[in-house]
Write a protein that holds these residues in place. Structure first.
Motif, mmCIF file in Angstrom:
data_model
loop_
_atom_site.group_PDB
_atom_site.id
_atom_site.type_symbol
_atom_site.label_atom_id
_atom_site.label_comp_id
_atom_site.label_asym_id
_atom_site.label_seq_id
_atom_site.Cartn_x
_atom_site.Cartn_y
_atom_site.Cartn_z
ATOM 1 N N ARG A 33 42.852 -73.872 0.874
ATOM 2 C CA ARG A 33 42.847 -72.499 0.352
ATOM 3 C C ARG A 33 42.229 -72.455 -1.052
ATOM 4 O O ARG A 33 41.493 -71.528 -1.403
ATOM 5 C CB ARG A 33 44.277 -71.948 0.320
ATOM 6 C CG ARG A 33 44.832 -71.592 1.684
ATOM 7 C CD ARG A 33 46.038 -70.662 1.556
ATOM 8 N NE ARG A 33 47.106 -71.268 0.776
ATOM 9 C CZ ARG A 33 48.062 -72.043 1.290
ATOM 10 N NH1 ARG A 33 48.083 -72.296 2.599
ATOM 11 N NH2 ARG A 33 49.003 -72.544 0.524
ATOM 12 N N GLU A 34 42.558 -73.459 -1.884
ATOM 13 C CA GLU A 34 42.021 -73.485 -3.256
ATOM 14 C C GLU A 34 40.493 -73.618 -3.218
ATOM 15 O O GLU A 34 39.773 -72.936 -3.948
ATOM 16 C CB GLU A 34 42.635 -74.649 -4.027
ATOM 17 C CG GLU A 34 42.239 -74.660 -5.507
ATOM 18 C CD GLU A 34 42.934 -75.775 -6.260
ATOM 19 O OE1 GLU A 34 43.315 -75.549 -7.414
ATOM 20 O OE2 GLU A 34 43.105 -76.870 -5.674
ATOM 21 N N ASP A 35 39.988 -74.490 -2.344
ATOM 22 C CA ASP A 35 38.543 -74.663 -2.223
ATOM 23 C C ASP A 35 37.891 -73.411 -1.660
ATOM 24 O O ASP A 35 36.812 -72.990 -2.091
ATOM 25 C CB ASP A 35 38.239 -75.869 -1.333
ATOM 26 C CG ASP A 35 36.774 -76.254 -1.368
ATOM 27 O OD1 ASP A 35 36.370 -76.955 -2.321
ATOM 28 O OD2 ASP A 35 36.025 -75.846 -0.460
ATOM 29 N N LEU A 36 38.580 -72.780 -0.677
ATOM 30 C CA LEU A 36 38.053 -71.567 -0.060
ATOM 31 C C LEU A 36 37.985 -70.430 -1.079
ATOM 32 O O LEU A 36 37.042 -69.632 -1.076
ATOM 33 C CB LEU A 36 38.945 -71.171 1.134
ATOM 34 C CG LEU A 36 38.463 -69.971 1.959
ATOM 35 C CD1 LEU A 36 37.099 -70.237 2.555
ATOM 36 C CD2 LEU A 36 39.486 -69.663 3.066
ATOM 37 N N TYR A 37 38.977 -70.351 -1.952
ATOM 38 C CA TYR A 37 38.973 -69.326 -3.002
ATOM 39 C C TYR A 37 37.715 -69.456 -3.882
ATOM 40 O O TYR A 37 37.058 -68.462 -4.212
ATOM 41 C CB TYR A 37 40.227 -69.448 -3.860
ATOM 42 C CG TYR A 37 40.269 -68.480 -5.021
ATOM 43 C CD1 TYR A 37 40.672 -67.158 -4.842
ATOM 44 C CD2 TYR A 37 39.888 -68.886 -6.300
ATOM 45 C CE1 TYR A 37 40.695 -66.273 -5.902
ATOM 46 C CE2 TYR A 37 39.890 -68.006 -7.371
ATOM 47 C CZ TYR A 37 40.309 -66.690 -7.166
ATOM 48 O OH TYR A 37 40.322 -65.810 -8.229
ATOM 49 N N GLY A 38 37.382 -70.678 -4.271
ATOM 50 C CA GLY A 38 36.176 -70.902 -5.085
ATOM 51 C C GLY A 38 34.918 -70.499 -4.338
ATOM 52 O O GLY A 38 34.008 -69.879 -4.903
ATOM 53 N N ASP A 39 34.856 -70.839 -3.034
ATOM 54 C CA ASP A 39 33.668 -70.486 -2.241
ATOM 55 C C ASP A 39 33.532 -68.975 -2.089
ATOM 56 O O ASP A 39 32.428 -68.431 -2.078
ATOM 57 C CB ASP A 39 33.741 -71.145 -0.862
ATOM 58 C CG ASP A 39 33.436 -72.643 -0.932
ATOM 59 O OD1 ASP A 39 32.900 -73.066 -1.973
ATOM 60 O OD2 ASP A 39 33.744 -73.357 0.041
ATOM 61 N N ILE A 40 34.659 -68.269 -1.917
ATOM 62 C CA ILE A 40 34.615 -66.807 -1.793
ATOM 63 C C ILE A 40 34.127 -66.179 -3.099
ATOM 64 O O ILE A 40 33.343 -65.215 -3.101
ATOM 65 C CB ILE A 40 36.004 -66.254 -1.391
ATOM 66 C CG1 ILE A 40 36.336 -66.671 0.047
ATOM 67 C CG2 ILE A 40 36.050 -64.740 -1.544
ATOM 68 C CD1 ILE A 40 37.743 -66.311 0.489
ATOM 69 N N SER A 41 34.572 -66.721 -4.234
ATOM 70 C CA SER A 41 34.100 -66.216 -5.529
ATOM 71 C C SER A 41 32.586 -66.384 -5.642
ATOM 72 O O SER A 41 31.860 -65.487 -6.099
ATOM 73 C CB SER A 41 34.793 -66.956 -6.679
ATOM 74 O OG SER A 41 36.182 -66.708 -6.659
ATOM 75 N N LYS A 42 32.090 -67.560 -5.201
ATOM 76 C CA LYS A 42 30.642 -67.789 -5.225
ATOM 77 C C LYS A 42 29.927 -66.837 -4.283
ATOM 78 O O LYS A 42 28.835 -66.348 -4.575
ATOM 79 C CB LYS A 42 30.339 -69.241 -4.835
ATOM 80 C CG LYS A 42 30.791 -70.262 -5.861
ATOM 81 C CD LYS A 42 30.499 -71.677 -5.377
ATOM 82 C CE LYS A 42 31.012 -72.716 -6.372
ATOM 83 N NZ LYS A 42 30.773 -74.106 -5.879
#
Length: 565
Positions: A503-512
């Protein structure tokens, strides 16, 4: 009064006079003052040379123009003056641009500066060559397009040196080599070999008869803004283009005469056949100059700069080929001048030491007198004319002439306010209408075909971008999930830790993803926004400040601020 003291004194007085001149012109511009137009014309005319003189004084420059026809020997003359065969001087045209030579005191200050043409200046040159039908020059430029482009791309360059010989090739390259020189605006040489006095500047300008309007304009500008002129003259009688030197000098400096600041060097006397021919040459030239400019004979010096270089062991190979063998030159000068002593002949027979002595005497003594004559005449004209204008305005406003100025300013302010209020309301309405129809599209009934197409395209691109980015996000998310889950499976699978990491990695990808979508949409909106800026600029009379204030001068402003979208 020495030159340094005189420069400071007249710098202050000219500044004061020009302040008075501006004040008087403002009074003369008042319609109700009824000042005769010729009085204002006198002030405007006098201000131009006064400004030029003031700028020279501020820079502490004393400018000496070296002028003449092509192949008269200007560059050879300067080489002899510097006692170094430095500036190119060959059979064809060898000076394509202005060379300025500045006097400096220390070896460490010596340098060569080369200023390249901008693209606009280079295009103007091409247009001028086309107009002048200078096909040879155009052909040369086309053949050397790559090197000329490289010079412009490199921009301005500086070459420090300790000996003049060290920069001979660089100077030749940028001033005389047609592969490079057409892309050079000017060259500035700073050397301690020019003169002992501070601030002396020599200007070596291409020949007035080169056929290029640029060279004529440069000569005209230089002659109107110099303190002394050295004309290198090859022929006995003045040619048409040499007569322009008198005209340009008079136009630029009406307060002193041509004879006040002109020196003539009758060059290449070693090409004459007999002593009688030399005597006739000098007499006819002296009479011609006396008739045309009242130039005294002591201002006319004869000699040969090339011979000076050869006889004093300073000539390069090219100059030796042009001038000839030292023994033959020496024999010829002995025969022409009657000077037998070789040391005396090497100096007095060539004319270079004599004209240097006369110029240095002019610099050390006469130039203060000429400066005083020029400045006092200009200052007096400005003060007398300004006082006359002030008196005329005082008759209409005897208690306070400033009242005239205030009255006119108030009247103009009222008229402008009335005009501007109407214009501003109309422009706001025009902008609102443009915005409603082309940007906001408030009503479907008001949509034009273009705006509907624009909206449809934008919506289509929006859906494409979102779909593309979401698809990439899915693929990347599942790829990373496999890696993260695998990394948290040893020695046994830790579900909570794996889910948290994913989820933490996915959050960063969504921000990008959101930033990427915003940036791409900003690019889509860029053209529409620029159209709006362009329309607003048109409404405000093409003012550049509109674009500067709205998008900070840069069309990439939208992309650099995608975080606001």
């Amino acid at each position: 009064m020495d030159w340094k003291t005189a420069s400071s004194y007249y710098e202050a007085r000219l500044s004061e006079a020009l302040n008075v001149q501006r004040y008087a012109v403002n009074l003369a511009n008042l319609p109700q003052a009824e000042v005769p137009s010729q009085l204002k014309a006198i002030l405007l005319q006098e201000a131009e040379p006064a400004h030029r003189q003031l700028e020279r004084l501020k820079k502490r420059e004393f400018r000496i123009a070296v002028v003449g026809l092509e192949k008269a020997g200007k560059s050879t003359f300067i080489n002899a003056w510097l006692e170094c065969d430095l500036l190119p001087a060959k059979g064809g045209r060898c000076t394509f641009t202005t060379t300025q030579i500045y006097s400096v005191e220390n070896d460490t200050e010596q340098k060569l500066e080369v200023q390249a043409k901008t693209e606009e200046q280079f295009i103007n040159l091409l247009n001028e060559l086309e107009t002048a039908k200078a096909q040879e020059d155009i052909k040369t430029i086309r053949e050397n397009e790559i090197t000329l482009q490289q010079v412009r791309r490199e921009g301005n360059r500086t070459f420090p040196f300790t000996r003049l010989d060290d920069i001979r090739e660089s100077l030749k390259k940028y001033v005389a080599d047609e592969k490079y020189a057409h892309a050079v605006l000017e060259a500035r040489l700073y050397t301690n070999k020019l003169a002992q006095a501070e601030g002396i500047v020599f200007y070596d300008v291409p020949g007035l008869d080169s056929g290029l309007a640029k060279h004529v304009d440069e000569a005209k500008e230089m002659l109107s803004d110099c303190d002394a002129v050295i004309l290198v003259q090859r022929f006995t009688s003045l040619r048409e283009k040499e007569l322009e030197i008198i005209k340009f000098t008079e136009l630029g400096d009406k307060n002193i005469t041509v004879a006040d600041k002109l020196f003539v060097f009758l060059s290449r006397i070693d090409s004459l056949a007999t002593p009688e021919a030399l005597k006739t040459h000098i007499e006819e030239a002296s009479q011609d100059w006396l008739k045309r400019a009242k130039l005294p004979q002591e201002r006319i010096i004869y000699g040969s700069a090339g011979a000076y270089l050869v006889l004093n062991g300073l000539a390069g190979e090219q100059t030796k080929l042009e001038i000839g063998d030292a023994n033959n030159i020496q024999a010829q000068l002995k025969r022409l001048t009657g000077i037998i002593d070789e040391e005396t002949l090497n100096k007095k027979g060539t004319g270079i030491p004599e004209i240097k002595e006369k110029i240095f005497n002019y610099i050390n003594t006469e130039r203060v007198f000429i400066l005083k004559k020029r400045c006092e005449a200009s200052i007096n004209t400005i003060f007398i004319t300004s006082e006359e204008i002030y008196k005329l305005v005082s008759k209409r406003y005897p208690e306070n002439p400033e009242e005239a100025k205030r009255f006119e300013e108030d009247r103009r302010r009222v008229l402008f306010s009335e005009w501007w209020n109407y214009r501003w309301e109309k422009k706001k309405a025009d902008l609102q209408q443009f915005y409603d129809s082309s940007v906001a599209n408030n009503s479907l009934d008001n949509l034009t075909e273009n705006s509907a197409t624009s909206l449809a395209k934008f919506k289509e691109r929006y859906l494409q971008i979102v779909a593309s980015e979401i698809q990439k996000l899915k693929e990347e998310a599942f790829r990373k999930k496999a890696i993260i889950f695998a990394a948290n499976s040893f020695p046994q699978f830790d579900r909570m830790k794996a889910n948290f990491a994913w989820r933490e990695d996915l959050y960063g990808d969504i921000s990008k993803l959101l930033s990427s979508i915003a940036r791409q949409l900003a690019m889509e909106l860029k053209d529409e926004a620029l159209n709006l800026v362009e329309y607003m600029t048109t409404l405000l009379w093409g003012s550049k400040q509109v674009k500067e204030r709205l998008i900070d001068k840069s069309e990439e402003y939208f992309l650099s601020n995608t975080n606001l979208i």
